[in-house]
Design a protein around this motif. Structure first.
Motif, PDB file in Angstrom:
ATOM      1  N   HIS A   1      -3.918  -6.228  -4.177  1.00  0.00           N
ATOM      2  CA  HIS A   1      -2.972  -5.110  -4.182  1.00  0.00           C
ATOM      3  C   HIS A   1      -1.816  -5.356  -5.141  1.00  0.00           C
ATOM      4  O   HIS A   1      -1.337  -4.420  -5.792  1.00  0.00           O
ATOM      5  N   VAL A   2      -1.366  -6.588  -5.248  1.00  0.00           N
ATOM      6  CA  VAL A   2      -0.313  -6.900  -6.215  1.00  0.00           C
ATOM      7  C   VAL A   2      -0.796  -6.608  -7.637  1.00  0.00           C
ATOM      8  O   VAL A   2      -0.078  -6.001  -8.447  1.00  0.00           O
ATOM      9  N   LEU A   3      -2.017  -7.018  -7.943  1.00  0.00           N
ATOM     10  CA  LEU A   3      -2.549  -6.799  -9.290  1.00  0.00           C
ATOM     11  C   LEU A   3      -2.735  -5.317  -9.586  1.00  0.00           C
ATOM     12  O   LEU A   3      -2.476  -4.865 -10.708  1.00  0.00           O
ATOM     13  N   LEU A   4      -3.180  -4.549  -8.586  1.00  0.00           N
ATOM     14  CA  LEU A   4      -3.318  -3.109  -8.789  1.00  0.00           C
ATOM     15  C   LEU A   4      -1.984  -2.482  -9.147  1.00  0.00           C
ATOM     16  O   LEU A   4      -1.921  -1.546  -9.965  1.00  0.00           O
ATOM     17  N   ARG A   5      -0.904  -2.967  -8.561  1.00  0.00           N
ATOM     18  CA  ARG A   5       0.429  -2.430  -8.845  1.00  0.00           C
ATOM     19  C   ARG A   5       0.939  -2.894 -10.217  1.00  0.00           C
ATOM     20  O   ARG A   5       1.973  -2.392 -10.680  1.00  0.00           O
ATOM     21  N   HIS A   6       0.235  -3.834 -10.838  1.00  0.00           N
ATOM     22  CA  HIS A   6       0.634  -4.322 -12.158  1.00  0.00           C
ATOM     23  C   HIS A   6      -0.437  -4.035 -13.209  1.00  0.00           C
ATOM     24  O   HIS A   6      -0.507  -4.728 -14.246  1.00  0.00           O
ATOM     25  N   ASP A   7      -1.282  -3.035 -12.958  1.00  0.00           N
ATOM     26  CA  ASP A   7      -2.322  -2.611 -13.922  1.00  0.00           C
ATOM     27  C   ASP A   7      -3.266  -3.758 -14.280  1.00  0.00           C
ATOM     28  O   ASP A   7      -3.801  -3.804 -15.400  1.00  0.00           O
ATOM     29  N   ALA A   8      -3.457  -4.682 -13.361  1.00  0.00           N
ATOM     30  CA  ALA A   8      -4.293  -5.861 -13.628  1.00  0.00           C
ATOM     31  C   ALA A   8      -5.473  -5.886 -12.668  1.00  0.00           C
ATOM     32  O   ALA A   8      -5.583  -5.057 -11.767  1.00  0.00           O
ATOM     33  N   ARG A   9      -6.359  -6.826 -12.884  1.00  0.00           N
ATOM     34  CA  ARG A   9      -7.527  -6.971 -12.009  1.00  0.00           C
ATOM     35  C   ARG A   9      -7.832  -8.452 -11.813  1.00  0.00           C
ATOM     36  O   ARG A   9      -7.411  -9.301 -12.616  1.00  0.00           O
ATOM     37  N   LEU A  10      -8.579  -8.719 -10.736  1.00  0.00           N
ATOM     38  CA  LEU A  10      -8.927 -10.097 -10.381  1.00  0.00           C
ATOM     39  C   LEU A  10     -10.387 -10.364 -10.705  1.00  0.00           C
ATOM     40  O   LEU A  10     -11.257  -9.590 -10.327  1.00  0.00           O
TER      41      LEU A  10
ATOM     42  N   LEU B   1       5.772 -11.918 -18.716  1.00  0.00           N
ATOM     43  CA  LEU B   1       5.023 -10.880 -18.012  1.00  0.00           C
ATOM     44  C   LEU B   1       5.999  -9.888 -17.398  1.00  0.00           C
ATOM     45  O   LEU B   1       6.940 -10.285 -16.688  1.00  0.00           O
ATOM     46  N   LEU B   2       5.774  -8.607 -17.641  1.00  0.00           N
ATOM     47  CA  LEU B   2       6.611  -7.563 -17.060  1.00  0.00           C
ATOM     48  C   LEU B   2       6.089  -7.243 -15.665  1.00  0.00           C
ATOM     49  O   LEU B   2       4.976  -6.746 -15.509  1.00  0.00           O
ATOM     50  N   GLY B   3       6.901  -7.565 -14.652  1.00  0.00           N
ATOM     51  CA  GLY B   3       6.437  -7.331 -13.291  1.00  0.00           C
ATOM     52  C   GLY B   3       7.489  -7.694 -12.269  1.00  0.00           C
ATOM     53  O   GLY B   3       8.633  -8.044 -12.598  1.00  0.00           O
ATOM     54  N   SER B   4       7.094  -7.620 -11.015  1.00  0.00           N
ATOM     55  CA  SER B   4       7.969  -7.983  -9.898  1.00  0.00           C
ATOM     56  C   SER B   4       7.834  -9.475  -9.637  1.00  0.00           C
ATOM     57  O   SER B   4       6.738  -9.960  -9.331  1.00  0.00           O
ATOM     58  N   GLU B   5       8.936 -10.202  -9.726  1.00  0.00           N
ATOM     59  CA  GLU B   5       8.881 -11.650  -9.520  1.00  0.00           C
ATOM     60  C   GLU B   5       8.409 -11.989  -8.109  1.00  0.00           C
ATOM     61  O   GLU B   5       7.591 -12.892  -7.912  1.00  0.00           O
TER      62      GLU B   5
ATOM     63  N   GLU C   1       0.813  -1.214   0.000  1.00  0.00           N
ATOM     64  CA  GLU C   1       0.000   0.000   0.000  1.00  0.00           C
ATOM     65  C   GLU C   1       0.847   1.265   0.000  1.00  0.00           C
ATOM     66  O   GLU C   1       0.484   2.260  -0.632  1.00  0.00           O
ATOM     67  N   ILE C   2       1.963   1.240   0.705  1.00  0.00           N
ATOM     68  CA  ILE C   2       2.768   2.452   0.867  1.00  0.00           C
ATOM     69  C   ILE C   2       3.775   2.618  -0.269  1.00  0.00           C
ATOM     70  O   ILE C   2       3.935   3.707  -0.819  1.00  0.00           O
ATOM     71  N   ASP C   3       4.453   1.542  -0.625  1.00  0.00           N
ATOM     72  CA  ASP C   3       5.502   1.609  -1.641  1.00  0.00           C
ATOM     73  C   ASP C   3       4.884   1.534  -3.030  1.00  0.00           C
ATOM     74  O   ASP C   3       4.091   0.637  -3.329  1.00  0.00           O
ATOM     75  N   ARG C   4       5.241   2.466  -3.881  1.00  0.00           N
ATOM     76  CA  ARG C   4       4.700   2.476  -5.251  1.00  0.00           C
ATOM     77  C   ARG C   4       5.236   1.330  -6.086  1.00  0.00           C
ATOM     78  O   ARG C   4       4.578   0.848  -6.993  1.00  0.00           O
ATOM     79  N   GLY C   5       6.458   0.887  -5.823  1.00  0.00           N
ATOM     80  CA  GLY C   5       7.020  -0.235  -6.551  1.00  0.00           C
ATOM     81  C   GLY C   5       7.412   0.122  -7.963  1.00  0.00           C
ATOM     82  O   GLY C   5       7.401   1.281  -8.379  1.00  0.00           O
ATOM     83  N   GLY C   6       7.757  -0.905  -8.730  1.00  0.00           N
ATOM     84  CA  GLY C   6       8.143  -0.701 -10.124  1.00  0.00           C
ATOM     85  C   GLY C   6       9.627  -0.798 -10.364  1.00  0.00           C
ATOM     86  O   GLY C   6      10.076  -1.005 -11.503  1.00  0.00           O
ATOM     87  N   GLU C   7      10.453  -0.667  -9.284  1.00  0.00           N
ATOM     88  CA  GLU C   7      11.899  -0.681  -9.476  1.00  0.00           C
ATOM     89  C   GLU C   7      12.416  -2.052  -9.892  1.00  0.00           C
ATOM     90  O   GLU C   7      13.411  -2.153 -10.625  1.00  0.00           O
TER      91      GLU C   7
END
Length: 431
Positions: free
Chosen positions: A396-405, A311-315, A267-273
């Motif tokens: 929350h993981v999916l939201l950070r990857h422009d995805a939905r459940l 898939l482009l994302g955080s492993e 929730e706090i960290d935007r991620g993407g790095e």
């Protein structure tokens, strides 16, 4: 129809009178022309009066006339009165709408089909800094220049609101919602959620701090219990049983704290790095082995890989989401069930799916499954050792990857949990 007959007879009489007079004086053609000219002058004069009335004094009574012209004047006058009444009624409705919009605490901005600002209430001036003398007719993105709002405006997918800081006050947090109406026009509403946002931040900080503070004493407690467990055979039977239960509950609390800390970070960290193209075959096979270890042979766990792209994302995050779905399937399906992990093409990208043929879930529970600590069957969930946070983490993981459940399940028909990733998140294996 009678009026038109009279006009035709009037024309014939004038023509016949002119023809008769011309015949008497031996100029029949000239007489006919004079009769027709008199008829034309008569109608031109009525037409002139009509034009003068409509252009100079449209609100006044119509000119006096008889025959067809009198009927025409009366009909036009009645039509005008009806139009004026309709216009006054519409103006009254618009005025009431504007007055009610002015009474709202939320900002309301009316946009035309091009996105230009036509009207707004006083709350919009206070929250967005709009000024009638400068901003009317300007495009909304000239005022709200945040790239996230520009993308939100142009994608035309307004099912979910957008949260941004106010363009004139960084301390104010606004929730924007756009609605399409009319001829591709838009209604923009902005709500001040600053207080709610601060409460949410306080909740996140509280959960993160408490979880962090609990981690150390739980680690110490687990360490001592593990030490005592080595001497369990020297303890009375009832003490050994209590020691085993303490170990189980301590392990469960450690899992809960770990999940809470992970949720707080998401929730706090935007991620993407750490986003990179992920080899999905390797990832699915790894999660399959972990799920098989948890199942201990009680389930059949398979992998289906149809989508060739990465898939482009955080492993770490994708693995966490997929593991939660797979472990839930193991925990909540009966022995002998079949569980399938899939990476397949989707409608607008690709889908990461976990499907089982277990007991299924009543559709009434589906909208709330991603809420924290929501349980369909509290007794069964407690027995399996789940924390109630797995699907919240997935969301929350999916939201950070422009995805939905998306969840598809019915009692007795199993369940399918689909993570829908957009095409922008896909990369070729050679990339």
């Amino acid at each position: 129809m009678g009026l038109w007959k009279r006009e035709v007879w009037r024309l014939l009489l004038l023509a016949a009178g002119g023809l008769l007079v011309g015949w008497i004086v031996s100029y029949a053609g000239l007489g006919l022309a004079i009769g027709l000219a008199a008829c034309l002058v008569f109608h031109l004069q009525r037409l002139y009066r009509l034009h003068r009335w409509l252009t100079l004094t449209p609100q006044a009574e119509p000119p006096a006339a008889t025959g067809v012209w009198g009927e025409l004047f009366d009909r036009l006058y009645r039509y005008q009165k009806g139009q004026r009444h309709t216009q006054e009624r519409l103006l009254g409705i618009i005025k009431r709408i504007q007055e009610s919009s002015e009474a709202m605490r939320d900002s309301v901005v009316m946009l035309d089909r091009h996105g230009d600002m036509e009207w707004w209430n006083s709350a919009a001036e206070r929250m967005l800094g709009l000024r009638t003398s400068h901003d009317r007719g300007h495009h909304i993105t000239n005022l709200l220049r945040d790239p996230r709002f520009i993308d939100y405006f142009h994608t035309r997918d307004y099912r979910e609101p957008l949260t941004l800081r106010s363009p004139i006050d960084e301390q104010m947090v606004l929730q924007f919602q756009i609605t399409l109406y009319g001829d591709d026009e838009r209604l923009l509403m902005a709500r001040d959620i600053t207080r709610l946002h601060r409460l949410e931040e306080m909740r996140r900080d509280f959960v993160a701090n408490v979880s962090h503070e609990l981690r150390t004493p739980l680690t110490v407690l687990a360490g001592y219990l593990e030490t005592y467990d080595t001497y369990a055979d020297q303890l009375p039977p009832r003490f050994a049983r209590g020691l085993h239960q303490m170990q189980e509950q301590t392990h469960r609390m450690q899992n809960l704290v770990s999940d809470l800390l992970l949720l707080s970070r998401l929730e706090i960290d935007r991620g993407g790095e750490d986003h990179a193209p992920l080899a999905m075959a390797t990832l699915l096979e790894s999660v399959q082995r972990d799920a098989a270890a948890l199942s201990a042979g009680r389930h059949t766990i398979e992998v289906e890989l149809v989508e060739p792209r990465a898939l482009l994302g955080s492993e770490q995050e994708i693995r966490s989401a997929l593991s939660n779905l797979a472990f839930n399937a193991v925990r909540y399906t009966p022995e002998g069930s079949r569980i399938v992990l899939r990476w397949v093409p989707g409608r607008d990208g690709a889908n990461l799916e976990v499907e089982d043929n277990g007991k299924g879930i009543d559709p009434m529970h589906l909208p709330r499954l991603t809420e924290r600590f929501y349980r369909v069957d509290k007794g069964r969930s407690a027995a399996t050792g789940g924390t109630g946070l797995g699907l919240a983490i997935v969301k929350h993981v999916l939201l950070r990857h422009d995805a939905r459940l998306e969840i598809d399940s019915h009692p007795g028909q199993g369940a399918r949990f689909s993570c829908l990733f957009p095409a922008e998140r896909l990369r070729s294996e050679t990339a």
